[in-house]
Design a protein around this motif. Structure first.
Motif, PDB file in Angstrom:
ATOM      1  N   UNK A 141     -20.768  98.936 -15.966  1.00 59.10           N
ATOM      2  CA  UNK A 141     -20.441 100.288 -16.432  1.00 59.10           C
ATOM      3  C   UNK A 141     -21.098 101.324 -15.523  1.00 59.10           C
ATOM      4  N   UNK A 142     -20.367 102.406 -15.273  1.00 63.44           N
ATOM      5  CA  UNK A 142     -20.887 103.490 -14.445  1.00 63.44           C
ATOM      6  C   UNK A 142     -21.017 104.736 -15.300  1.00 63.44           C
ATOM      7  N   UNK A 143     -22.232 105.219 -15.442  1.00 61.63           N
ATOM      8  CA  UNK A 143     -22.482 106.466 -16.176  1.00 61.63           C
ATOM      9  C   UNK A 143     -22.443 107.625 -15.185  1.00 61.63           C
ATOM     10  N   UNK A 144     -21.337 108.382 -15.223  1.00 61.93           N
ATOM     11  CA  UNK A 144     -21.157 109.451 -14.240  1.00 61.93           C
ATOM     12  C   UNK A 144     -22.106 110.626 -14.452  1.00 61.93           C
ATOM     13  N   UNK A 145     -22.786 110.669 -15.571  1.00 67.31           N
ATOM     14  CA  UNK A 145     -23.740 111.746 -15.847  1.00 67.31           C
ATOM     15  C   UNK A 145     -25.187 111.324 -15.613  1.00 67.31           C
TER      16      UNK A 145
ATOM     17  N   UNK B  71     -28.917 108.368 -11.673  1.00 65.07           N
ATOM     18  CA  UNK B  71     -28.702 107.381 -10.616  1.00 65.07           C
ATOM     19  C   UNK B  71     -27.370 107.632  -9.898  1.00 65.07           C
ATOM     20  N   UNK B  72     -26.326 107.960 -10.670  1.00 65.43           N
ATOM     21  CA  UNK B  72     -25.037 108.225 -10.053  1.00 65.43           C
ATOM     22  C   UNK B  72     -25.075 109.523  -9.254  1.00 65.43           C
ATOM     23  N   UNK B  73     -25.752 110.530  -9.790  1.00 61.94           N
ATOM     24  CA  UNK B  73     -25.900 111.794  -9.065  1.00 61.94           C
ATOM     25  C   UNK B  73     -26.676 111.586  -7.777  1.00 61.94           C
ATOM     26  N   UNK B  74     -27.721 110.759  -7.839  1.00 63.10           N
ATOM     27  CA  UNK B  74     -28.497 110.447  -6.632  1.00 63.10           C
ATOM     28  C   UNK B  74     -27.636 109.695  -5.621  1.00 63.10           C
ATOM     29  N   UNK B  75     -26.787 108.785  -6.135  1.00 58.28           N
ATOM     30  CA  UNK B  75     -25.875 108.051  -5.261  1.00 58.28           C
ATOM     31  C   UNK B  75     -24.925 109.003  -4.542  1.00 58.28           C
ATOM     32  N   UNK B  76     -24.369 109.981  -5.261  1.00 57.19           N
ATOM     33  CA  UNK B  76     -23.476 110.968  -4.657  1.00 57.19           C
ATOM     34  C   UNK B  76     -24.215 111.802  -3.610  1.00 57.19           C
ATOM     35  N   UNK B  77     -25.493 112.119  -3.892  1.00 60.40           N
ATOM     36  CA  UNK B  77     -26.286 112.893  -2.932  1.00 60.40           C
ATOM     37  C   UNK B  77     -26.500 112.098  -1.647  1.00 60.40           C
TER      38      UNK B  77
END
Length: 318
Positions: free
Chosen positions: A157-161, A164-170
């Protein structure tokens, strides 16, 4: 013949040589820098006018009725004018710097006439570079998308909020920026190659990548140096213009002053890029023919410990 003090193939050497060329032909280069006026005034004015509820490119064509379609067309037309005038500035200033460097007298009208031969090759090369950067960026983003799809396929599962996901996008964004800067550095001499060697399309990009080897650090420093100063000018004058206490006359004065400083910055950046091209040719041992033909200008000694670099490297200094 008076010999100028020796300096090394580094940022200070490029900047000092650029300064000598500019001082020796100041009014000529200042006139050509007017091609940078649309770009400079846009960078200074647009952030401020957008913040105050106005849109600068649309306001520029106020005689049109308030129609969304015409506003978009006006905006695109304005972007085209800015883009074309910027390419004209790069082409003419590069032409003047290169020919002055190798000892050829160039006046203002000769520089303008050179656009007949260099404008379409320059714009073609620019389009090719933009398309390649777009494809490179798209390929990278598609690769990231494939990784996310693979993670979902594995049942994770990917929690877009999540942080960790925000850091990945950064991290992904930072990697993309690094990739773009890398190619920009490799292609930093492309427009000079177009003007100096009459190449166009993909060939100047390949040629630039070859020449810049060994001088990427200098190219990066030039990019960072002029980028920082340009950003400071835009931020400083845009912030000053946005203050409510600024009157109409002061607003215009600050706008013109900021525009003038940016024009000079772009001028110096273009001249420095052409000087860097000559230094890169020196490092690759490609200036023997020019030196053998002789020059009627002062010389700058390049360091003797640089392989294949001629001892007396000619450059216009006055």
């Amino acid at each position: 013949m008076e010999i100028a003090p020796a300096h090394t193939l580094n940022l200070s050497g490029v900047l000092s040589t650029s300064s000598r060329i500019l001082k020796g032909n100041y009014y000529h280069f200042l006139a050509l820098s007017l091609f940078f006026f649309p770009l400079s005034i846009s960078l200074i004015s647009t952030p401020t006018l957008c913040l105050t509820g106005h849109f600068f490119p649309v306001d520029l064509f106020n005689n049109f009725p308030p129609n969304h379609q015409k506003a978009v067309i006006s905006y695109l037309l304005y972007i085209l004018i800015v883009y074309v005038s910027t390419l004209c500035a790069v082409a003419t200033i590069t032409y003047s710097t290169y020919h002055g460097f190798v000892g050829t007298q160039v006046n203002f009208f000769t520089a303008l006439k050179s656009l007949a031969f260099s404008f379409f090759p320059v714009i073609t090369t620019a389009i090719v570079a933009h398309v390649l950067l777009f494809l490179i960026s798209l390929t990278f983003l598609l690769f990231v998308g494939v990784i996310l799809s693979l993670v979902k396929t594995l049942g994770l599962a990917i929690d877009y909020n999540s942080i960790y996901f925000i850091s990945f996008l950064a991290v992904v964004g930072a990697m993309l920026i690094v990739i773009i800067i890398y190619f920009q550095l490799n292609w930093s001499l492309a427009f000079v190659v177009v003007v100096a060697e009459s190449k166009w399309g993909l060939a100047p990009l390949i040629r630039s990548s070859y020449l810049v080897k060994g001088m990427r650090s200098v190219s990066l420093l030039l990019f960072v140096c002029f980028g920082i100063f340009g950003g400071m000018f835009v931020w400083l004058f845009s912030d000053t213009l946005y203050r409510p206490a600024v009157s109409g006359q002061r607003f215009t004065g600050f706008m013109m002053l900021g525009t003038f400083f940016l024009m000079l910055l772009f001028l110096r950046s273009t001249v420095a890029g052409t000087v860097l091209y000559m230094y890169c040719k020196a490092m690759h041992g490609e200036l023997e023919l020019e030196i053998a033909e002789g020059f009627n200008h002062d010389y700058i000694n390049l360091p003797s410990d640089v392989e294949k670099v001629p001892q007396n490297f000619p450059v216009l200094v006055a």
